[in-house]
Design a protein around this motif. Sequence first.
Motif, PDB file in Angstrom:
ATOM      1  N   ALA A 184     -10.217  -1.313   0.266  1.00 27.45           N
ATOM      2  CA  ALA A 184      -9.397  -1.721   1.386  1.00 27.45           C
ATOM      3  C   ALA A 184      -8.833  -2.959   0.989  1.00 27.45           C
ATOM      4  CB  ALA A 184     -10.080  -1.804   2.634  1.00 27.45           C
ATOM      5  N   GLN A 216     -11.290  -4.445   6.857  1.00 28.52           N
ATOM      6  CA  GLN A 216     -12.298  -3.871   7.635  1.00 28.52           C
ATOM      7  C   GLN A 216     -12.637  -4.899   8.828  1.00 28.52           C
ATOM      8  OE1 GLN A 216     -13.034  -0.465   7.542  1.00 28.52           O
ATOM      9  NE2 GLN A 216     -11.558  -0.341   5.736  1.00 28.52           N
ATOM     10  N   ASP A 217     -13.084  -4.528  10.146  1.00 30.22           N
ATOM     11  CA  ASP A 217     -13.467  -5.303  11.209  1.00 30.22           C
ATOM     12  C   ASP A 217     -14.425  -6.243  10.708  1.00 30.22           C
ATOM     13  OD1 ASP A 217     -11.549  -4.438  12.662  1.00 30.22           O
ATOM     14  OD2 ASP A 217     -12.697  -3.035  13.905  1.00 30.22           O
ATOM     15  N   GLU A 227     -15.432  -7.173   7.701  1.00 31.96           N
ATOM     16  CA  GLU A 227     -14.933  -8.103   6.732  1.00 31.96           C
ATOM     17  C   GLU A 227     -14.137  -9.238   7.255  1.00 31.96           C
ATOM     18  OE1 GLU A 227     -14.572  -4.810   3.035  1.00 31.96           O
ATOM     19  OE2 GLU A 227     -12.852  -5.374   4.281  1.00 31.96           O
ATOM     20  N   SER A 242      -8.668   3.003  14.620  1.00 30.56           N
ATOM     21  CA  SER A 242      -8.874   2.567  13.229  1.00 30.56           C
ATOM     22  C   SER A 242      -9.593   1.112  13.275  1.00 30.56           C
ATOM     23  CB  SER A 242      -7.664   2.280  12.776  1.00 30.56           C
ATOM     24  OG  SER A 242      -7.531   1.428  11.254  1.00 30.56           O
ATOM     25  N   ASN A 243     -10.586   0.891  12.431  1.00 29.76           N
ATOM     26  CA  ASN A 243     -11.366  -0.271  12.211  1.00 29.76           C
ATOM     27  C   ASN A 243     -10.795  -1.350  10.904  1.00 29.76           C
ATOM     28  OD1 ASN A 243     -12.077   1.284   9.995  1.00 29.76           O
ATOM     29  ND2 ASN A 243     -14.381   0.312  10.235  1.00 29.76           N
ATOM     30  N   SER A 244      -9.482  -0.962  10.616  1.00 28.13           N
ATOM     31  CA  SER A 244      -9.094  -1.677   9.589  1.00 28.13           C
ATOM     32  C   SER A 244      -7.739  -2.445  10.070  1.00 28.13           C
ATOM     33  CB  SER A 244      -8.434  -0.811   8.605  1.00 28.13           C
ATOM     34  OG  SER A 244      -9.580  -0.016   7.923  1.00 28.13           O
TER      35      SER A 244
END
Length: 302
Positions: free
Chosen positions: A129, A136-137, A139, A274-276
């Motif tokens: 990613a 990501q959330d 991260e 989305s978790n991005s």
Amino acid sequence: MSGREVKLGQTLSSLIERGGYSRNRQEILTALDISPAALSQYARDQTRPSFQKLVALADFFGVSLDYLVYGEVTETVSDDSSVAKYVNESVSRAMASARRHTDLVGRIGRVLSDRVDAVARELADSATAGREGLIQDDEAARIEGYCLSAKILTLDLQYDLIAMPDGEPAAGEFLEVVAKNLAKGCDYQFLVPLGSEGMVEQFRTLLTDRVGRDSVRKNCSFRRTGQPVTAGTALYQLDMVALQADEPALLEQMGEYISVGGDFGYLISPNSDSNSDMVMNKTHRERAQSAFAALWAAAARV
């Protein structure tokens, strides 16, 4: 199967409210060794706890498993019944298994800790990613933990607050990170749209419960802007020394988007599917910093 309706979320929410834990759930979290997000997901029927967590919940509130799961008061089951035996045997096996595997888990943990950085670097070199400009959330939450200062433009504080069935808010994924950072002296500026005053007060209350009113007043500011807001933004100044020491693989993954001085930013996803989030390059980050400064200067205090 009994065919009874599972009412775990409804019953758990009721027990939390009746027990006086609506504003501060820390005692429950400590007893079960779970995160605030996990407890909120149980109460909203988004996920189901393991059998061990179900037993721990029932013990904590002093209720039967039937009542916790189905919301029904049932007759006491005799010790020689098949259900009682199954429960007792299952708990005994779980406890015995945990004791037998303690040493093994410890050894596995040491091996994994030796290999995790190497594996993370391999992932970072592939199509991760971070290489695609996404974060990501989890991260983002880890990186935010190394903030010296944070400027957040948010539409609804959805990552900091979770709406509970009883109407009381619960801590979202990022609230605990904010609380820990405030306790360390990190400076936060939250810019919210008109009509967000109620959410801000709920957020302040949860933060005050964790770090005290003085830390919130000193290090956490809120302003509301009258300008149209269509997307959220997070702008960080990071402690690069600590980030390098604690999260070398994550730093390597996101390194090309972090300035030498520790500036980092991303656009918050406009939906919950989305978790991005989209990471900003240098040009967009500098534009976002200038735009935030202008909006902040013209915004009213909340």
